[in-house]
Design an enzyme around this catalytic site. Structure first.
Site, short mmCIF file in Angstrom:
data_model
loop_
_atom_site.label_atom_id
_atom_site.label_comp_id
_atom_site.label_asym_id
_atom_site.label_seq_id
_atom_site.Cartn_x
_atom_site.Cartn_y
_atom_site.Cartn_z
N ARG A 1 0.83 -1.22 0.00
CA ARG A 1 0.00 0.00 0.00
C ARG A 1 0.86 1.26 0.00
O ARG A 1 0.50 2.28 0.59
CB ARG A 1 -0.97 0.02 1.18
CG ARG A 1 -1.76 -1.26 1.37
CD ARG A 1 -2.44 -1.71 0.11
NE ARG A 1 -3.12 -3.00 0.32
CZ ARG A 1 -3.73 -3.65 -0.67
NH1 ARG A 1 -3.72 -3.19 -1.90
NH2 ARG A 1 -4.34 -4.80 -0.43
N GLU B 1 -6.01 -12.29 8.02
CA GLU B 1 -5.67 -12.32 6.59
C GLU B 1 -4.52 -13.28 6.30
O GLU B 1 -3.60 -12.96 5.56
CB GLU B 1 -5.33 -10.91 6.09
CG GLU B 1 -6.47 -9.92 6.30
CD GLU B 1 -6.22 -8.54 5.71
OE1 GLU B 1 -5.05 -8.12 5.65
OE2 GLU B 1 -7.19 -7.88 5.32
N ARG C 1 -18.34 -8.70 9.51
CA ARG C 1 -16.92 -8.43 9.73
C ARG C 1 -16.72 -7.27 10.71
O ARG C 1 -15.76 -7.28 11.50
CB ARG C 1 -16.25 -8.11 8.39
CG ARG C 1 -14.83 -7.61 8.54
CD ARG C 1 -14.14 -7.48 7.21
NE ARG C 1 -12.95 -6.66 7.31
CZ ARG C 1 -12.25 -6.21 6.28
NH1 ARG C 1 -12.63 -6.51 5.05
NH2 ARG C 1 -11.17 -5.47 6.46
N ASP D 1 -11.94 -1.06 7.68
CA ASP D 1 -10.58 -0.99 7.18
C ASP D 1 -10.24 0.34 6.51
O ASP D 1 -10.18 0.41 5.29
CB ASP D 1 -10.35 -2.13 6.19
CG ASP D 1 -8.88 -2.32 5.85
OD1 ASP D 1 -8.05 -1.63 6.46
OD2 ASP D 1 -8.59 -3.15 4.97
N GLU E 1 -4.69 3.12 15.49
CA GLU E 1 -3.98 2.93 14.23
C GLU E 1 -4.72 3.70 13.13
O GLU E 1 -5.85 3.38 12.78
CB GLU E 1 -3.89 1.44 13.85
CG GLU E 1 -3.17 1.21 12.52
CD GLU E 1 -2.94 -0.27 12.19
OE1 GLU E 1 -2.58 -1.04 13.09
OE2 GLU E 1 -3.16 -0.64 11.02
N GLU F 1 -4.53 4.29 0.95
CA GLU F 1 -4.97 3.08 0.25
C GLU F 1 -6.38 3.21 -0.32
O GLU F 1 -6.64 2.82 -1.45
CB GLU F 1 -4.90 1.89 1.22
CG GLU F 1 -5.42 0.60 0.64
CD GLU F 1 -5.32 -0.57 1.62
OE1 GLU F 1 -4.89 -0.36 2.78
OE2 GLU F 1 -5.68 -1.69 1.23
O1 GCW Z 1 -6.14 -2.43 4.58
C1 GCW Z 1 -5.75 -3.77 4.53
C2 GCW Z 1 -4.75 -3.80 3.43
C3 GCW Z 1 -3.71 -4.86 3.61
C4 GCW Z 1 -3.13 -4.74 5.00
C5 GCW Z 1 -4.25 -4.96 6.00
C6 GCW Z 1 -3.78 -4.77 7.43
C7 GCW Z 1 -0.89 -5.08 5.71
O2 GCW Z 1 -5.42 -3.95 2.22
O3 GCW Z 1 -2.73 -4.66 2.63
O4 GCW Z 1 -2.07 -5.62 5.23
O5 GCW Z 1 -5.26 -4.00 5.80
O6 GCW Z 1 -4.01 -3.71 7.97
O7 GCW Z 1 -3.22 -5.70 8.00
#
Ligand code: GCW
Length: 719
Positions: free
Chosen positions: A187, A310, A355, A384, A406, A412
Site C-alpha cells: 500500500r 488475513e 466483519r 478498514d 492505528e 490506500e
Molecule cells: O487495509 C488492509 C490492506 C492490507 C493490509 C491490512 C492490514 C498489511 O489492504 O494490505 O495488510 O489492511 O491492515 O493488515
C-alpha cells in the site's frame, strides 16, 4: 562588438531573471526548508530580535539541536547567526531546566505541566538581556522545543512574548512502515522502501537522518520498520545489525525502532517444530531473541504483531488466545522495557458474523488478560481505513487494557498516490467521537491518551506514506498527512485548520491569499473524496486486491468479506448494511447512548446512514430527496468539488513555486478523471438496482457500465 556585448548581457540577465523567477522546489526538504523569509518587514523584525544562539551540553541530541538551530536561523534569516557562550542581548538559549543559566528564574509552574518530552519557550530577560529560553527536563525536550521555535519563525509568528508550554498527550507516537525486505511497500504509492536493506549496515543513506529530523520536528518518537504482513528474516542476526545501524541514526532524534514479529518465526528461522505460545522451547526462543536484539539495540522499542488475520500465523493456530500470544512476547521484552503492540485487526471469513463485529467479539472478552507492556492497536474504524467509518466500538470497551490508535496515512482507500486528500479531518473525526463509555465526553482521544481509564501506556500509530520518491510521499500533499499525523499524536486538540495553516506556510508561502486558498482546498478535500467514492455510509466498494478505483460489482470471490456486494447489499428494494437489531446488530457493540443514535433513522447522521441501515431507494431523506437522488447528488457533488479545487489551484499560478504548482496541477487532473470514474461507475452500477433515472440536471455519464466493469489494472501500485 558593442552590440554583441549588449546582446550577451541581455541574455545573461534574462537567464538570471528566469532562474530567480522559477525556483524549483522538488519537495525533498519537506516542511523544513528554512529558506530566507521573503516578507522583508517580518525579516527585519526577526533580525532585530535574534542576535545569537547558545546551547549547553554536547550529547548527540543536543548536537542535533545545535545543528538545527544553526541551519534554521542562518537559512531563515539569511545571515549567519553566531553562537555565543555567555548571555547577550537577543540570544536564543537552549538549556536544560536545571541549568545554571536559569537559576534565578522560577520555572516550577511550567515544569509541573510538562512530562519528560515536553518543553517550555519563554521570551524574557536574563541578566538584563533580552533572551528567548528554550528549555526542558531532557535533551529530547530541548530538541522538540527547538523545532517548535523554528516553526514559529518559519510561519512568521511573533516571538517577543512567548510563553509556550507543550507536552505530548500520547506516549508512543509511531509510524508503521508496511515495508518489505525486498523494498516493495504494501500500500505504498511513493516508490520503494527507504530502507536499503542490502547496503545496510555499512551504507548510511543521508535520507535516514533527514527522515529522523522530519519526524522529530513533529514529535514522532518511534518507527516500526517492517510490514505487519511480516517476514521472520528481519529477526536474523545479520538483519538485526542493519536494524541497529538505523537505530543509531535515529537515536539522537528521540526515535526508537520497532519490528514486526512474525508469529511463526521460531519455526522459520529458529528451526523449532512449533510456534505454540505455551510451549516452553518457543517461549525460550523469544526470550533469547529479545536478549540478542537488546544487546545490539539497547533502546529497542518492541514488537508490532498482526496475528491470525488475513492469513498471518498466530496463537489461534495452536488453539490459544490472542492474550496467550501477546503475553509470551511481552514476557520476553519485559526485562528490557519493550512493549508489544498487538493488532486488533482480525476477522475471519469462516465466521459467519458481520466483519465489523469480529474484532470486538474477539478482544472484548480478553480485557484485563494482557500483561502491562501490551497495547492493543485498533484501527480507527471497524472495517478498514475507509474514506469514512464510524469509530471502532472497541474504543471505550476495554478499560483494563491500553488501546492505541492505528490510522492510515498512506491513502490506500482515499485515492492512493494521486488524490489530494487532507486527512486531518478524518483523524479528528475519530478522535473527537464520543464513546460515552464513562458518560458524556468520553471521547476516543481520551481513551487512547490513557486519561479515561488510567492506562499506563498510550499510543498512536500511522501507517506511513513514505517512499523513495524525491518528495518522500509521491503527492506533495501527502506530506501534509504525515505532518498532521505527527502533530495530532502530540496534541489532538489542534484543529485541522491550524495544522493546515502551519504546513502551508512552511511548504508554500506565508502570503495570506495563498494560505487561504490552499487551506480551503485542504479542508474540503476529504469530504469531496467521500462524496465521489462512498457517500452516505457506503464502504468497501473499491477495486479487487489493488483497491484502485471503483468496483461495487465485485462478488463471487473466494472470500465473501472481500467482495463489494457484501458491504453495500444493493438489491431491487434498496441499499445499505443493516447493522441494527433487525440486521447484524453491530450497533449493540457501542455504548447505549451511541447505539441509540446509530440505530435510529431520525438520529443517525446521514454520513453513517448506509453503514447502519438498509433503506429503500425511495426512502425520504432529511433533505426531502429520495435516497436514490441523494446518492446521485453526493457523487456529483464530489466531482464538482474537485473541479472547484482545480479552479482555486489554477489561480495560484505564479504565486507559488512553479515546480510545486505543476506537480499538483497534473495530479489534480488525474484526480478529476478518477473522481468522474468513481461517480459514473457507482451511479451506473447502483442504477441497475434502483431502476431510477439520474436526476435531469446532472450530466450523464459518457461511458457505459460495461466499459467500467471491463477495466483492469494488473500493475496498479501498492501490492
Ligand atoms: O487495509 C488492509 C490492506 C492490507 C493490509 C491490512 C492490514 C498489511 O489492504 O494490505 O495488510 O489492511 O491492515 O493488515
Amino acid at each position: 562588438m558593442k552590440n554583441g556585448l549588449a546582446l550577451k548581457l541581455t541574455i545573461y540577465f534574462l537567464l538570471l531573471f528566469s532562474f530567480f523567477n522559477s525556483k524549483a522546489d522538488d519537495g525533498y526538504r519537506l516542511w523544513l526548508k528554512y529558506d530566507r523569509i521573503s516578507n522583508q518587514k517580518v525579516l527585519k523584525l526577526y533580525l532585530s530580535q535574534i542576535n545569537y544562539w547558545l546551547a549547553e551540553g554536547d550529547s548527540p541530541t543536543i548536537n542535533a539541536a545545535k545543528e538545527e538551530i544553526q541551519k534554521g536561523l542562518n537559512g531563515l534569516l539569511g545571515r549567519k547567526i553566531p553562537q555565543t557562550f555567555t548571555i547577550k542581548e537577543g540570544v536564543i538559549l537552549l538549556v536544560r531546566s536545571n541549568s545554571d543559566f536559569l537559576k534565578n528564574i522560577d520555572l516550577s509552574k511550567y515544569l509541573s505541566n510538562i512530562n519528560n518530552e515536553g518543553y517550555i519557550i519563554l521570551s524574557t530577560k536574563l541578566y538584563g538581556k533580552r533572551t528567548i529560553i528554550i528549555t526542558a527536563k531532557t535533551d529530547i525536550g530541548i530538541l522538540y522545543g527547538t523545532f517548535h521555535f523554528l516553526r514559529l519563525i518559519q510561519t512568521n509568528k511573533q516571538i517577543d512574548n512567548l510563553e509556550v508550554v507543550s507536552s505530548p498527550k500520547i506516549k508512543l507516537r509511531i509510524l508503521n512502515h508496511w515495508d518489505n525486505l525486498n523494498r516493495t511497500v504494501e500500500r505504498g504509492y511513493a516508490g520503494f522502501s527507504i530502507w536499503d536493506w542490502h547496503r545496510l549496515p555499512d551504507y548510511i543513506d543521508t535520507r535516514y537522518k533527514d527522515y529522523a529530523r522530519a519526524n522529530a520536528s513533529i514529535g514522532i518518537n518511534g518507527t516500526v520498520l517492517t510490514n505487519v504482513n511480516a517476514n521472520a528474516w528481519v529477526l536474523t542476526y545479520d538483519y538485526l545489525l542493519k536494524v541497529a545501524a538505523l537505530a543509531n541514526v535515529f537515536r539522537p532524534y528521540g526515535i526508537k525502532v520497532y519490528l514486526t514479529a512474525r508469529f511463526s518465526a521460531p519455526i522459520e528461522i529458529g528451526g523449532l517444530k512449533t510456534a505454540d505460545p505455551l510451549n516452553e522451547e518457543v517461549r525460550l526462543w523469544w526470550k533469547n531473541k529479545a536478549k540478542e536484539i537488546y544487546h545490539l539495540i539497547p533502546d529497542f522499542g518492541g514488537f508490532l504483531v498482526k496475528a491470525n488475520s488475513e492469513g498471518q500465523p498466530g496463537p489461534q493456530n495452536y488453539g490459544r488466545t490472542h492474550a496467550d500470544g501477546a503475553n509470551m512476547l511481552a514476557e520476553a521484552l519485559k526485562p528490557f522495557g519493550g512493549v508489544v503492540m498487538w493488532r486488533a485487526f482480525v476477522y475471519d471469513n469462516n465466521i459467519k458474523e458481520d466483519r465489523a463485529k469480529q474484532a470486538y467479539n474477539e478482544f472484548k472478552p480478553l480485557d484485563g488478560k494482557f500483561l502491562d507492556n501490551v497495547l492493543i492497536q485498533v484501527k480507527n474504524g471497524p472495517i478498514d481505513f475507509q474514506p469514512r467509518e464510524p469509530f471502532h466500538p472497541l474504543f471505550g470497551a476495554m478499560p483494563k487494557t491500553p488501546l492505541m490508535m492505528e490510522f492510515q496515512i498512506t491513502q490506500e482507500y482515499l485515492g492512493q498516490g494521486t488524490h489530494l486528500v487532507y486527512l486531518a479531518p478524518l483523524f479528528k473525526e475519530t478522535l473527537d467521537s464520543d464513546t460515552y463509555s464513562k458518560g458524556e465526553g468520553s471521547t476516543v482521544a481520551k481513551v487512547i491518551d490513557g486519561s479515561l481509564f488510567n492506562y499506563k501506556i498510550s499510543g498512536m500509530a500511522g501507517v506511513s506514506n513514505i517512499g523513495t520518491d524525491r518528495n518522500w510521499t509521491g503527492h506533495l500533499f501527502g506530506q501534509a498527512n504525515w505532518y498532521a499525523f505527527g502533530r495530532l499524536a502530540w496534541d489532538y486538540n489542534l484543529s485541522s485548520e491550524e495544522i493546515a495553516d502551519e504546513w502551508i506556510r512552511m511548504t508554500f508561502s506565508c502570503d495570506k491569499m495563498v494560505i487561504d486558498k490552499i487551506k480551503a482546498i485542504m479542508l474540503k478535500s476529504r469530504e469531496d473524496c467521500v462524496n465521489y467514492m462512498t457517500p452516505l455510509g457506503l464502504h468497501h466498494i473499491m477495486g479487487w486486491n489493488h483497491h484502485y478505483g471503483p468496483a461495487p460489482w465485485i462478488k463471487d470471490k473466494h472470500r465473501e468479506d472481500w467482495t463489494s456486494v457484501y458491504y453495500h447489499r444493493a438489491d431491487s428494494n434498496g441499499i445499505g448494511f443493516d447493522r441494527t437489531k433487525t440486521g447484524s446488530d453491530a450497533v449493540s457493540q457501542y455504548f447505549p447512548k451511541v447505539a441509540e443514535v446509530f440505530s435510529s433513522l431520525e438520529k443517525c447522521p446521514d454520513k453513517y446512514l448506509l453503514w447502519f441501515h438498509h433503506l429503500p431507494w425511495d426512502y425520504k431523506m432529511k433533505s426531502g430527496k429520495t435516497l436514490w437522488e441523494e446518492i446521485c447528488y453526493h457523487y456529483y457533488k464530489g466531482v464538482d468539488g474537485v473541479r472547484e479545487t482545480i479552479k482555486i489551484w489554477d489561480s495560484l499560478k505564479n504565486k507559488i513555486d512553479s515546480e510545486q504548482f505543476e506537480h499538483v496541477k497534473m495530479l489534480l487532473n488525474i484526480q478529476l478523471k478518477e473522481a468522474i470514474w468513481w461517480r459514473n461507475a457507482c451511479v451506473l452500477y447502483f442504477q441497475t438496482f434502483s431502476k431510477r433515472p439520474i436526476p435531469n440536471e446532472l450530466e450523464k455519464p459518457d461511458k457505459s457500465l460495461d466499459y467500467y466493469m471491463n477495466l483492469s489494472f494488473p500493475y496498479a501500485p501498492g501490492i
